[in-house]
Design a protein around this motif. Structure first.
Motif, PDB file in Angstrom:
ATOM      1  N   ALA A 192       0.815  -1.214   0.000  1.00 56.69           N
ATOM      2  CA  ALA A 192       0.000   0.000   0.000  1.00 56.69           C
ATOM      3  C   ALA A 192       0.849   1.264   0.000  1.00 56.69           C
ATOM      4  O   ALA A 192       0.315   2.364  -0.079  1.00 56.69           O
ATOM      5  CB  ALA A 192      -0.915   0.009   1.221  1.00 56.69           C
ATOM      6  N   PHE A 193       2.161   1.091   0.079  1.00 57.11           N
ATOM      7  CA  PHE A 193       3.039   2.258   0.199  1.00 57.11           C
ATOM      8  C   PHE A 193       4.108   2.172  -0.879  1.00 57.11           C
ATOM      9  O   PHE A 193       4.978   1.313  -0.828  1.00 57.11           O
ATOM     10  CB  PHE A 193       3.679   2.263   1.596  1.00 57.11           C
ATOM     11  CG  PHE A 193       4.026   3.620   2.101  1.00 57.11           C
ATOM     12  CD1 PHE A 193       5.339   4.049   2.155  1.00 57.11           C
ATOM     13  CD2 PHE A 193       3.035   4.493   2.530  1.00 57.11           C
ATOM     14  CE1 PHE A 193       5.672   5.307   2.631  1.00 57.11           C
ATOM     15  CE2 PHE A 193       3.347   5.761   3.015  1.00 57.11           C
ATOM     16  CZ  PHE A 193       4.668   6.164   3.067  1.00 57.11           C
ATOM     17  N   PRO A 194       4.080   3.032  -1.906  1.00 55.16           N
ATOM     18  CA  PRO A 194       4.959   2.880  -3.068  1.00 55.16           C
ATOM     19  C   PRO A 194       6.416   3.286  -2.830  1.00 55.16           C
ATOM     20  O   PRO A 194       7.293   2.931  -3.601  1.00 55.16           O
ATOM     21  CB  PRO A 194       4.312   3.789  -4.116  1.00 55.16           C
ATOM     22  CG  PRO A 194       3.603   4.839  -3.309  1.00 55.16           C
ATOM     23  CD  PRO A 194       3.124   4.144  -2.070  1.00 55.16           C
ATOM     24  N   THR A 195       6.692   4.044  -1.768  1.00 56.16           N
ATOM     25  CA  THR A 195       8.047   4.533  -1.528  1.00 56.16           C
ATOM     26  C   THR A 195       8.990   3.400  -1.141  1.00 56.16           C
ATOM     27  O   THR A 195       8.589   2.447  -0.490  1.00 56.16           O
ATOM     28  CB  THR A 195       8.028   5.573  -0.383  1.00 56.16           C
ATOM     29  OG1 THR A 195       7.121   6.612  -0.712  1.00 56.16           O
ATOM     30  CG2 THR A 195       9.410   6.154  -0.142  1.00 56.16           C
ATOM     31  N   HIS A 196      10.256   3.509  -1.573  1.00 59.05           N
ATOM     32  CA  HIS A 196      11.268   2.605  -1.045  1.00 59.05           C
ATOM     33  C   HIS A 196      12.592   3.346  -0.909  1.00 59.05           C
ATOM     34  O   HIS A 196      12.832   4.345  -1.582  1.00 59.05           O
ATOM     35  CB  HIS A 196      11.416   1.345  -1.902  1.00 59.05           C
ATOM     36  CG  HIS A 196      11.886   1.585  -3.297  1.00 59.05           C
ATOM     37  ND1 HIS A 196      11.033   1.882  -4.331  1.00 59.05           N
ATOM     38  CD2 HIS A 196      13.125   1.560  -3.828  1.00 59.05           C
ATOM     39  CE1 HIS A 196      11.723   2.038  -5.444  1.00 59.05           C
ATOM     40  NE2 HIS A 196      12.995   1.858  -5.179  1.00 59.05           N
ATOM     41  N   PHE A 197      13.441   2.848   0.001  1.00 57.84           N
ATOM     42  CA  PHE A 197      14.698   3.519   0.326  1.00 57.84           C
ATOM     43  C   PHE A 197      15.845   2.964  -0.515  1.00 57.84           C
ATOM     44  O   PHE A 197      15.866   1.777  -0.852  1.00 57.84           O
ATOM     45  CB  PHE A 197      15.039   3.333   1.803  1.00 57.84           C
ATOM     46  CG  PHE A 197      14.067   4.000   2.747  1.00 57.84           C
ATOM     47  CD1 PHE A 197      13.675   5.311   2.553  1.00 57.84           C
ATOM     48  CD2 PHE A 197      13.551   3.308   3.832  1.00 57.84           C
ATOM     49  CE1 PHE A 197      12.785   5.933   3.416  1.00 57.84           C
ATOM     50  CE2 PHE A 197      12.661   3.917   4.701  1.00 57.84           C
ATOM     51  CZ  PHE A 197      12.280   5.233   4.494  1.00 57.84           C
ATOM     52  N   THR A 198      16.798   3.839  -0.795  1.00 58.10           N
ATOM     53  CA  THR A 198      17.968   3.417  -1.572  1.00 58.10           C
ATOM     54  C   THR A 198      19.280   3.853  -0.933  1.00 58.10           C
ATOM     55  O   THR A 198      20.345   3.487  -1.429  1.00 58.10           O
ATOM     56  CB  THR A 198      17.902   3.987  -3.003  1.00 58.10           C
ATOM     57  OG1 THR A 198      17.816   5.421  -2.932  1.00 58.10           O
ATOM     58  CG2 THR A 198      16.704   3.434  -3.754  1.00 58.10           C
ATOM     59  N   THR A 199      19.219   4.645   0.143  1.00 55.59           N
ATOM     60  CA  THR A 199      20.453   5.128   0.759  1.00 55.59           C
ATOM     61  C   THR A 199      20.459   4.853   2.252  1.00 55.59           C
ATOM     62  O   THR A 199      19.404   4.776   2.900  1.00 55.59           O
ATOM     63  CB  THR A 199      20.639   6.642   0.544  1.00 55.59           C
ATOM     64  OG1 THR A 199      19.667   7.356   1.328  1.00 55.59           O
ATOM     65  CG2 THR A 199      20.503   7.009  -0.920  1.00 55.59           C
ATOM     66  N   SER A 200      21.673   4.742   2.790  1.00 47.24           N
ATOM     67  CA  SER A 200      21.836   4.545   4.222  1.00 47.24           C
ATOM     68  C   SER A 200      21.308   5.744   5.005  1.00 47.24           C
ATOM     69  O   SER A 200      20.713   5.584   6.078  1.00 47.24           O
ATOM     70  CB  SER A 200      23.321   4.325   4.533  1.00 47.24           C
ATOM     71  OG  SER A 200      23.543   4.194   5.914  1.00 47.24           O
ATOM     72  N   LYS A 201      21.492   6.936   4.467  1.00 50.40           N
ATOM     73  CA  LYS A 201      21.022   8.145   5.147  1.00 50.40           C
ATOM     74  C   LYS A 201      19.506   8.125   5.300  1.00 50.40           C
ATOM     75  O   LYS A 201      18.966   8.460   6.366  1.00 50.40           O
ATOM     76  CB  LYS A 201      21.457   9.390   4.372  1.00 50.40           C
ATOM     77  CG  LYS A 201      21.033  10.692   5.017  1.00 50.40           C
ATOM     78  CD  LYS A 201      21.493  11.893   4.198  1.00 50.40           C
ATOM     79  CE  LYS A 201      21.023  13.205   4.836  1.00 50.40           C
ATOM     80  NZ  LYS A 201      21.441  14.382   4.039  1.00 50.40           N
ATOM     81  N   ASP A 202      18.805   7.741   4.230  1.00 49.78           N
ATOM     82  CA  ASP A 202      17.343   7.671   4.294  1.00 49.78           C
ATOM     83  C   ASP A 202      16.895   6.643   5.333  1.00 49.78           C
ATOM     84  O   ASP A 202      15.928   6.862   6.073  1.00 49.78           O
ATOM     85  CB  ASP A 202      16.761   7.298   2.932  1.00 49.78           C
ATOM     86  CG  ASP A 202      16.831   8.441   1.935  1.00 49.78           C
ATOM     87  OD1 ASP A 202      17.039   9.593   2.362  1.00 49.78           O
ATOM     88  OD2 ASP A 202      16.701   8.166   0.729  1.00 49.78           O
ATOM     89  N   MET A 203      17.586   5.514   5.373  1.00 45.10           N
ATOM     90  CA  MET A 203      17.235   4.449   6.325  1.00 45.10           C
ATOM     91  C   MET A 203      17.421   4.937   7.761  1.00 45.10           C
ATOM     92  O   MET A 203      16.571   4.718   8.625  1.00 45.10           O
ATOM     93  CB  MET A 203      18.096   3.223   6.065  1.00 45.10           C
ATOM     94  CG  MET A 203      17.735   2.475   4.802  1.00 45.10           C
ATOM     95  SD  MET A 203      16.336   1.361   5.028  1.00 45.10           S
ATOM     96  CE  MET A 203      17.150   0.028   5.903  1.00 45.10           C
ATOM     97  N   LYS A 204      18.549   5.588   8.029  1.00 49.14           N
ATOM     98  CA  LYS A 204      18.797   6.075   9.384  1.00 49.14           C
ATOM     99  C   LYS A 204      17.759   7.116   9.779  1.00 49.14           C
ATOM    100  O   LYS A 204      17.206   7.065  10.897  1.00 49.14           O
ATOM    101  CB  LYS A 204      20.200   6.672   9.497  1.00 49.14           C
ATOM    102  CG  LYS A 204      20.471   7.261  10.876  1.00 49.14           C
ATOM    103  CD  LYS A 204      21.902   7.697  11.075  1.00 49.14           C
ATOM    104  CE  LYS A 204      22.075   8.274  12.482  1.00 49.14           C
ATOM    105  NZ  LYS A 204      23.466   8.590  12.814  1.00 49.14           N
TER     106      LYS A 204
END
Length: 418
Positions: free
Chosen positions: A301-313
């Motif tokens: 239901a959520f189209p966004t996904h992470f690609t960087t360590s900074k975004d994950m943190k």
């Protein structure tokens, strides 16, 4: 320098399970950070886990026969792990899968139930209202209730129990982040070298159970990238009083897939056809002594996904998407009637999604294996995933009725394995 038979990288649910099983067959080291005392952007740390919680649903009912088998085999060992470790982590409160009559999702669940002889009760809308008078669902809906071998586990306590038992079998636990895994030659033989901030570790083999953080350290052979999507998940935890807890003490864990009722909030994520999907835990007592009902959205239901360590943190140091937290707290009030909301707050996690929708349990080369990709279902099945991975990497055996090809890793940059 001494050499381990196996180093398991990642001390979460799958990694700790792998270490426990493997430690019965060889000299094993488990390396991975413990739960942090805090999560802030000012901290140097940028590696976190998905098990920092007290409630994850567990059940044998599933729309996918592979996940159903993995979970059944894991649940069968819950009580023994509790008894051996002395750590209680499993509450057998039952599970209820809800959805519309004759929908594809419910038909898939019923087919798996039939094929795998899962014991359930089929509850009509009228029977749902009688058994759970506080539950507000649509007259189009019905339920599949699993009373035994279902409920919820504390993932935090599962990891604690797994590591404790692994240590009893002789496993060394190093609570550090691994920065690099490489293949080296020493005295004419190939070994795996595992590097943390403070030490180098040598092993004959390595198993990566590093989940969503796999891409953000030098863990894989150069030029190799696993095909993964890192999907953010927001949940809301609604606090209820002890008195209200008693009113709904028979509440099972629930999964819903359908259109819902007209009075459910429209702010909660839905797909283009108006379908709403969620999972909800019954009231669980958390470390602060309060009772919380937790609800979260499905990852599709959520189209966004992470690609960087900074975004994950940044995400792990947050309390999730505020708009979704507010909508989720409202939805809990829409579904569970007659219960007052004392307070609520958000929390977040990341799901490691594979294109196969199954975990990768595979050897990348003769000395490096992976057990990665929970797809939102990994917690309840982690013990079996770890057992299969341990036998694969340490005993060179495929010890599962599920074909090995089901769990074969896929890559972004190359079409074949090393």
């Amino acid at each position: 320098m001494s050499v381990y038979d196996l180093v398991v990288v990642g001390a979460g649910l799958i990694g700790s399970a792998t270490a426990r099983h493997a430690s019965q067959w060889g000299r094993v080291c488990l390396v991975g950070p413990e739960e942090p005392k805090s999560r802030t952007l000012d901290d140097a740390r940028d590696i976190y886990g998905a098990h920092y919680d007290e409630g994850r649903m567990t059940r044998c009912i599933a729309h996918d026969p592979v996940w159903a088998t993995l979970c059944q085999n894991s649940i069968a060992r819950y009580r023994k792990l509790e008894a051996d470790s002395g750590i209680s982590f499993y509450d057998e409160v039952g599970a209820l899968v809800l959805g519309e009559n004759n929908s594809e999702y419910m038909n898939q669940n019923e087919n798996v139930i039939k094929d795998q002889n899962v014991k359930i009760s089929r509850l009509t809308y009228a029977e749902l209202k009688k058994q759970y008078p506080y539950l507000n669902v649509s007259s189009r809906d019905y339920g599949l209730y699993e009373g035994t071998n279902a409920g919820y586990i504390s993932p935090r306590k599962v990891v604690k129990a797994q590591i404790q038992q692994a240590k009893l079998y002789g496993c060394t636990f190093i609570p550090e982040v691994v920065n690099e895994v490489s293949r080296v030659v020493q005295d004419g033989e190939y070994y795996m070298r595992i590097t943390t901030d403070s030490k180098h570790i040598l092993a004959r083999k390595v198993l990566l159970a590093t989940g969503a953080f796999t891409p953000f350290r030098n863990l894989l052979p150069r030029g190799l990238e696993l095909d993964l999507k890192l999907i953010p998940i927001t949940v809301a935890k609604v606090e209820i009083s002890d008195l209200d807890f008693k009113k709904i003490k028979d509440m099972p864990g629930m999964v819903y897939f359908g259109k819902g009722t007209d009075d459910w909030t429209k702010a909660f994520p839905r797909d283009q056809t108006g379908v709403i999907c969620w999972y909800m835990l019954p009231p669980v007592k958390y470390q602060d002594g309060k009772n919380y009902i937790k609800l979260g959205h499905f990852h599709n239901a959520f189209p966004t996904h992470f690609t960087t360590s900074k975004d994950m943190k940044t995400w792990f140091c947050s309390t999730g998407d505020k708009h979704i937290v507010d909508a989720t707290a409202d939805l809990i009030g829409n579904i569970v009637k007659g219960v007052n909301r004392v307070s609520y707050h958000g929390d977040c996690c990341v799901i490691t999604e594979t294109p196969t929708e199954r975990p990768y349990i595979d050897m990348l080369h003769s000395q490096l294996g992976v057990a990665i990709g929970g797809n939102g279902y990994g917690a309840k099945s982690s013990d079996e995933i770890g057992r299969i991975a341990a036998a694969m990497v340490l005993k060179n055996e495929w010890d599962s009725t599920i074909p090995r090809t089901v769990f074969q890793a896929r890559f972004k940059d190359v079409d074949s394995k090393l």
